[in-house]
Design an enzyme around this catalytic site. Sequence first.
Site, PDB file in Angstrom:
ATOM      1  N   ASP A   9     -53.136  29.587  13.369  1.00 47.51           N
ATOM      2  CA  ASP A   9     -51.791  29.729  12.797  1.00 47.51           C
ATOM      3  C   ASP A   9     -51.805  29.142  11.385  1.00 47.51           C
ATOM      4  OD1 ASP A   9     -48.479  28.626  13.916  1.00 47.51           O
ATOM      5  OD2 ASP A   9     -49.199  29.377  11.991  1.00 47.51           O
ATOM      6  N   VAL A  32     -45.702  36.293   9.888  1.00 46.11           N
ATOM      7  CA  VAL A  32     -46.191  35.051   9.267  1.00 46.11           C
ATOM      8  C   VAL A  32     -45.102  34.445   8.373  1.00 46.11           C
ATOM      9  CG1 VAL A  32     -47.278  36.095   7.221  1.00 46.11           C
ATOM     10  CG2 VAL A  32     -48.230  34.041   8.200  1.00 46.11           C
ATOM     11  N   ASP A  33     -44.254  35.292   7.786  1.00 45.82           N
ATOM     12  CA  ASP A  33     -43.134  34.827   6.946  1.00 45.82           C
ATOM     13  C   ASP A  33     -42.220  33.912   7.777  1.00 45.82           C
ATOM     14  OD1 ASP A  33     -40.770  36.729   4.840  1.00 45.82           O
ATOM     15  OD2 ASP A  33     -41.442  34.637   4.814  1.00 45.82           O
TER      16      ASP A  33
HETATM   17  N1  APR Z   1     -50.671  32.686  11.046  1.00 44.90           N
HETATM   18  C1  APR Z   1     -51.571  33.578  10.560  1.00 44.90           C
HETATM   19  N2  APR Z   1     -51.418  34.918  10.617  1.00 44.90           N
HETATM   20  C2  APR Z   1     -50.297  35.375  11.210  1.00 44.90           C
HETATM   21  C3  APR Z   1     -49.290  34.517  11.746  1.00 44.90           C
HETATM   22  C4  APR Z   1     -49.537  33.113  11.637  1.00 44.90           C
HETATM   23  N3  APR Z   1     -48.658  32.221  12.114  1.00 44.90           N
HETATM   24  N4  APR Z   1     -48.303  35.291  12.254  1.00 44.90           N
HETATM   25  C5  APR Z   1     -48.672  36.579  12.071  1.00 44.90           C
HETATM   26  N5  APR Z   1     -49.875  36.629  11.449  1.00 44.90           N
HETATM   27  C6  APR Z   1     -50.661  37.783  11.066  1.00 44.90           C
HETATM   28  C7  APR Z   1     -50.355  39.078  11.762  1.00 44.90           C
HETATM   29  O1  APR Z   1     -51.058  39.142  13.007  1.00 44.90           O
HETATM   30  C8  APR Z   1     -50.918  40.063  10.743  1.00 44.90           C
HETATM   31  O2  APR Z   1     -52.308  40.216  10.966  1.00 44.90           O
HETATM   32  O3  APR Z   1     -50.377  38.035   9.689  1.00 44.90           O
HETATM   33  C9  APR Z   1     -50.707  39.384   9.393  1.00 44.90           C
HETATM   34  C10 APR Z   1     -49.582  39.976   8.563  1.00 44.90           C
HETATM   35  O4  APR Z   1     -48.540  40.355   9.442  1.00 44.90           O
HETATM   36  P1  APR Z   1     -46.973  40.192   9.044  1.00 44.90           P
HETATM   37  O5  APR Z   1     -46.590  38.786   9.139  1.00 44.90           O
HETATM   38  O6  APR Z   1     -46.240  41.168   9.880  1.00 44.90           O
HETATM   39  O7  APR Z   1     -46.887  40.596   7.508  1.00 44.90           O
HETATM   40  P2  APR Z   1     -46.950  42.031   6.829  1.00 44.90           P
HETATM   41  O8  APR Z   1     -47.652  43.024   7.666  1.00 44.90           O
HETATM   42  O9  APR Z   1     -47.443  41.767   5.455  1.00 44.90           O
HETATM   43  O10 APR Z   1     -45.410  42.480   6.769  1.00 44.90           O
HETATM   44  C11 APR Z   1     -44.544  41.746   5.920  1.00 44.90           C
HETATM   45  O11 APR Z   1     -43.085  41.227   7.683  1.00 44.90           O
HETATM   46  O12 APR Z   1     -42.555  39.100   8.287  1.00 44.90           O
HETATM   47  C12 APR Z   1     -42.109  40.181   7.598  1.00 44.90           C
HETATM   48  O13 APR Z   1     -40.748  39.264   5.855  1.00 44.90           O
HETATM   49  C13 APR Z   1     -41.992  39.871   6.133  1.00 44.90           C
HETATM   50  O14 APR Z   1     -40.893  41.923   5.664  1.00 44.90           O
HETATM   51  C14 APR Z   1     -42.133  41.244   5.562  1.00 44.90           C
HETATM   52  C15 APR Z   1     -43.156  41.917   6.455  1.00 44.90           C
END
Ligand code: APR
Length: 338
Positions: A9, A32-33
């Site tokens: 994480d 991850v956001d």
């Molecule tokens: N730590 C590391 N990696 C993570 C975590 C974490 N805690 N949570 C999720 N991930 C991974 C996911 O498995 C994926 O491989 O981060 C990668 C990116 O996934 P998303 O978070 O969905 O980001 P993204 O695909 O770039 O989409 C961005 O999602 O959260 C919203 O506000 C954000 O609208 C934006 C969109």
Amino acid sequence: MPFRIVRGDISKMECDAIVNAANSSLLGGGGVDGAIHRAAGPQLLEECRTLGGCAPGRAKITGGYRLPARYVIHTVGPIWQGGHRGEEILLRSCYRESLRLGKEHGCESIAFPLISSGIYGYPREEALRIAVEEIGAFLLENDMEVTLAVFDRDSFRISRKLLTDIETYIDEAYVEAHTSPRESAQRFEDARTFAAPSFTDALAEASFAAYPAPKAISLDDALRELDESFSEMLLRKIDERGMTDSQCYKKANVDRKLFSKIRNDAGYHPSKTTAIAFAVALELDLRETDELLRKAGFALSRSSKFDIIVEYFIRNRNYNVFEINEALFAFDQSLLGV
Ligand code: APR
């Protein structure tokens, strides 16, 4: 190790900066956001509100607040729309802009998630390839510790073809190590009938000319090479290839401090992964790799998945240590470099 891939994480990582896969409002979201905002606390959102959003492919930096990381670098990846709307250029820019911003703020360590590979739907194999290429290119020119944090096994995917090729190679190498020469001759004939030409070539080398007889050298040369230590052979090979020290240790994914230890101590004994990492950086063939490893008291083994995967890449003359580490990570093996 300048470039690591780890399961975990990102909001828990103790490094100078973590990168957030944000959306253009920078006002939080899921994935991850969401995890980063939850862990950082409300002050992160308060600071984000002052930034006025962020365009796709760009990056902005804030404090880390309750996070272990000092900074959060917010970058907005492309939403996947089929691959013909400039998605790749934007995704590459996310890595480059985030690394540039981190370097400007004196960060010595940065962690990335796989940007756009979640909610934004970027094909995961491609997202991984772009991440590894951009981070690798940056590290050939800069000193920094970069971590790719893979949250779940499913979001980490090397190319299907590479995965299949390596799995087949592991099977054949394992069988090779556990069958008589006659049986392996028969297996080779069978494989030649059914396997793709490229794999047949690799198998041919693997099964029969594992290490072609070394070219004849004079007794003096042989005695000199016998006495040569690991680090002496390493430094000789760097000179023979006209490489600089930093080109070599960066290509090996080894940090500068360790390399200077090796350079200053003729009797230095590296770990096996470090010795192999330098063999890869020097682009040694299997026979020379074997020779370098022996200087450090090791040998490639047919019963070690790690060794067989490295052998696969050396036989296929793919000496990209970052790509090899992707494959090693996919097979739950330790990574090359230190
Ligand atoms: N730590 C590391 N990696 C993570 C975590 C974490 N805690 N949570 C999720 N991930 C991974 C996911 O498995 C994926 O491989 O981060 C990668 C990116 O996934 P998303 O978070 O969905 O980001 P993204 O695909 O770039 O989409 C961005 O999602 O959260 C919203 O506000 C954000 O609208 C934006 C969109």
